[in-house]
Design an enzyme around this catalytic site. Structure first.
Site, PDB file in Angstrom:
ATOM      1  N   ASP A   1      56.570 -73.398 -19.100  1.00 55.41           N
ATOM      2  CA  ASP A   1      55.777 -72.993 -17.627  1.00 55.41           C
ATOM      3  C   ASP A   1      54.323 -72.151 -17.953  1.00 55.41           C
ATOM      4  O   ASP A   1      54.206 -72.081 -19.142  1.00 55.41           O
ATOM      5  CB  ASP A   1      56.022 -72.932 -16.339  1.00 55.41           C
ATOM      6  CG  ASP A   1      55.727 -71.474 -16.333  1.00 55.41           C
ATOM      7  OD1 ASP A   1      55.472 -70.648 -17.230  1.00 55.41           O
ATOM      8  OD2 ASP A   1      56.436 -71.027 -15.129  1.00 55.41           O
TER       9      ASP A   1
ATOM     10  N   ASP B   1      63.918 -78.564 -12.873  1.00 50.10           N
ATOM     11  CA  ASP B   1      64.072 -77.347 -13.231  1.00 50.10           C
ATOM     12  C   ASP B   1      64.905 -76.168 -12.005  1.00 50.10           C
ATOM     13  O   ASP B   1      63.805 -77.077 -10.315  1.00 50.10           O
ATOM     14  CB  ASP B   1      63.771 -76.387 -14.148  1.00 50.10           C
ATOM     15  CG  ASP B   1      62.431 -76.206 -13.604  1.00 50.10           C
ATOM     16  OD1 ASP B   1      61.990 -74.893 -13.301  1.00 50.10           O
ATOM     17  OD2 ASP B   1      61.815 -77.103 -13.366  1.00 50.10           O
TER      18      ASP B   1
ATOM     19  N   CYS C   1      86.780 -78.466  -9.900  1.00 45.56           N
ATOM     20  CA  CYS C   1      85.381 -78.082 -11.834  1.00 45.56           C
ATOM     21  C   CYS C   1      86.658 -76.972 -12.593  1.00 45.56           C
ATOM     22  O   CYS C   1      87.482 -76.229 -12.280  1.00 45.56           O
ATOM     23  CB  CYS C   1      84.884 -76.389 -10.745  1.00 45.56           C
ATOM     24  SG  CYS C   1      84.195 -75.710 -11.987  1.00 45.56           S
TER      25      CYS C   1
ATOM     26  N   CYS D   1      85.030 -74.694 -15.038  1.00 48.17           N
ATOM     27  CA  CYS D   1      84.510 -74.074 -16.363  1.00 48.17           C
ATOM     28  C   CYS D   1      84.898 -72.437 -16.645  1.00 48.17           C
ATOM     29  O   CYS D   1      86.359 -73.004 -15.566  1.00 48.17           O
ATOM     30  CB  CYS D   1      83.610 -73.623 -15.423  1.00 48.17           C
ATOM     31  SG  CYS D   1      83.317 -72.711 -13.402  1.00 48.17           S
TER      32      CYS D   1
ATOM     33  N   CYS E   1      86.305 -71.103 -12.615  1.00 47.95           N
ATOM     34  CA  CYS E   1      87.182 -71.211 -12.434  1.00 47.95           C
ATOM     35  C   CYS E   1      89.098 -71.832 -12.564  1.00 47.95           C
ATOM     36  O   CYS E   1      89.207 -71.796 -12.416  1.00 47.95           O
ATOM     37  CB  CYS E   1      86.874 -73.035 -12.077  1.00 47.95           C
ATOM     38  SG  CYS E   1      85.399 -72.981 -10.497  1.00 47.95           S
TER      39      CYS E   1
ATOM     40  N   HIS F   1      79.216 -70.428 -12.995  1.00 51.38           N
ATOM     41  CA  HIS F   1      80.141 -71.300 -12.142  1.00 51.38           C
ATOM     42  C   HIS F   1      78.742 -72.388 -12.123  1.00 51.38           C
ATOM     43  O   HIS F   1      78.664 -73.385 -12.240  1.00 51.38           O
ATOM     44  CB  HIS F   1      81.185 -71.364 -11.267  1.00 51.38           C
ATOM     45  CG  HIS F   1      80.953 -72.082 -10.480  1.00 51.38           C
ATOM     46  ND1 HIS F   1      81.994 -73.105 -10.467  1.00 51.38           N
ATOM     47  CD2 HIS F   1      80.583 -72.328  -9.031  1.00 51.38           C
ATOM     48  CE1 HIS F   1      81.920 -74.252  -9.791  1.00 51.38           C
ATOM     49  NE2 HIS F   1      81.213 -73.605  -8.742  1.00 51.38           N
TER      50      HIS F   1
END
Length: 372
Positions: free
Chosen positions: A93, A269, A307, A309, A312, A338
């Site tokens: 930014d 974002d 999920c 991931c 998880c 996660h």
């Protein structure tokens, strides 16, 4: 050189689209969610973990990196990619949002903004040119123009004055960029104008008339209602060129992401997924889960049964709740992993849905489960 952008597929029933942004550090599939690495790190995550979860681009913060570690260190390191060992694209930014959020600590004039550091009170001065110079030292792939982000509500006359100054600053920053930036760096212009459509339109017309590599919608998610955000988003996005990337800055809840992508936005974002993780909250397919609550003390199921991931697959709600409630850093790490994975996977599913012309069906299915 800079970036190249191509649209691969447009959804038949909405303005959503799949594309790819080509940069010197790799390709970015769109629509994409970009994890925020304010100080040269996505909080609690290693770059290896970001890579494993499917992150294609991360953000760095010009204001914060300028103050610490400072540009002398950044130059010696050879830029942020080398400093943090991340070999994929980085977007920075302009520092504008942080400078203007200092309110009592800054003074604005036509040349730029004088502000005092939130760290030690030292005085600094940012101009549009200085912002690009700092981003050159960071050597980000995608840089942002220096702008003023006005909070909501705000007086029409002030927003008009601010928006017009942002356009003048955009021209100055672009001129500096063309003379001084590395050839592999790109610069985005930012459309401002608050909640006033005539100002948004003027900002879009004048900003897109300049030769930027992409365009952003700034000044959303700064205090307006969801209805106002969607209204301005849907009004402004069609004013941006179709052949360049479009970026809605600072949005990160699933509904704001869906609405953005439906309008034709390519990039978004937010710090939200890691921030709420540190507060003991998970984003799941059935809505937010405040895992720090006592209800999960003896719940040995994953955060989200749908999920796959790392978190998880390996840890239970009960264990993560325990970590959070005894202030163990691992709790924040597992939740951050996660939450970021969830949003990145959601974007992957959105891209697939657009390719199959079923974006709106997927959105409805997601919303129904999530509880929107």
């Amino acid at each position: 050189m800079g970036l190249k952008f191509e649209v691969i597929k447009k959804d038949k029933n909405s303005n959503a689209r799949v594309g790819v942004i080509h940069t010197a550090h790799g390709d970015i599939p769109t629509p994409i969610f970009m994890p925020v690495g304010t100080l040269g790190t996505v909080k609690t995550m290693s770059v290896e973990e970001l890579d494993q979860m499917g992150a294609k681009i991360i953000l760095g913060n010009t204001y914060h990196l300028y103050l610490k570690p400072g540009m002398n260190i950044m130059r010696q390191a050879g830029g942020l990619h080398k400093f943090m060992n991340w070999n994929k694209p980085i977007l920075t930014d302009s520092g504008g949002f942080q400078v203007f959020s200092l309110s009592e600590r800054r003074k604005i004039n036509e040349n730029g903004v004088e502000f005092r550091s939130h760290i030690d009170g030292s005085k600094h001065f940012f101009t549009p040119e200085k912002s690009i110079e700092i981003q050159n030292d960071i050597h980000s792939d995608i840089m942002m123009s220096f702008d003023e982000c006005v909070e909501v509500p705000a007086d029409y006359d002030y927003v008009k004055q601010s928006m017009e100054r942002t356009i003048r600053w955009a021209k100055r920053g672009l001129d500096y960029h063309k003379e001084h930036s590395y050839k592999d760096q790109s610069l985005f212009g930012i459309v401002q104008g608050g909640m006033y459509k005539d100002l948004r339109e003027k900002s879009a017309i004048e900003t897109t008339a300049m030769d930027f590599d992409g365009f952003s919608i700034g000044g959303l998610s700064v205090g307006e209602t969801k209805e106002e955000m969607i209204d301005i988003l849907n009004f402004t996005t069609p004013l941006l060129p179709e052949d360049k990337p479009r970026y809605n800055m600072g949005v990160g809840t699933p509904d704001y992401l869906f609405e953005s992508y439906q309008a034709g936005i390519d990039m978004a974002d937010c710090v939200l997924p890691t921030r709420i993780a540190r507060n003991g909250t998970a984003i799941t397919s059935h809505g937010r889960l405040v895992v720090r609550n006592a209800a999960y003390m003896d719940d040995f199921t994953p955060l989200d049964s749908e999920c796959d991931c790392y978190t998880c697959r390996n840890y239970s709600r009960a264990y993560i709740r325990h970590l959070v409630n005894v202030n163990e850093i691992l709790g924040a790490r597992l939740l951050s992993y996660h939450n970021l994975y969830f949003l990145l996977k959601m974007c992957e599913n959105i891209r697939q849905a657009i390719m199959e012309d079923r974006f709106l069906e997927y959105k409805e299915e997601f919303y129904s489960k999530y509880g929107y």
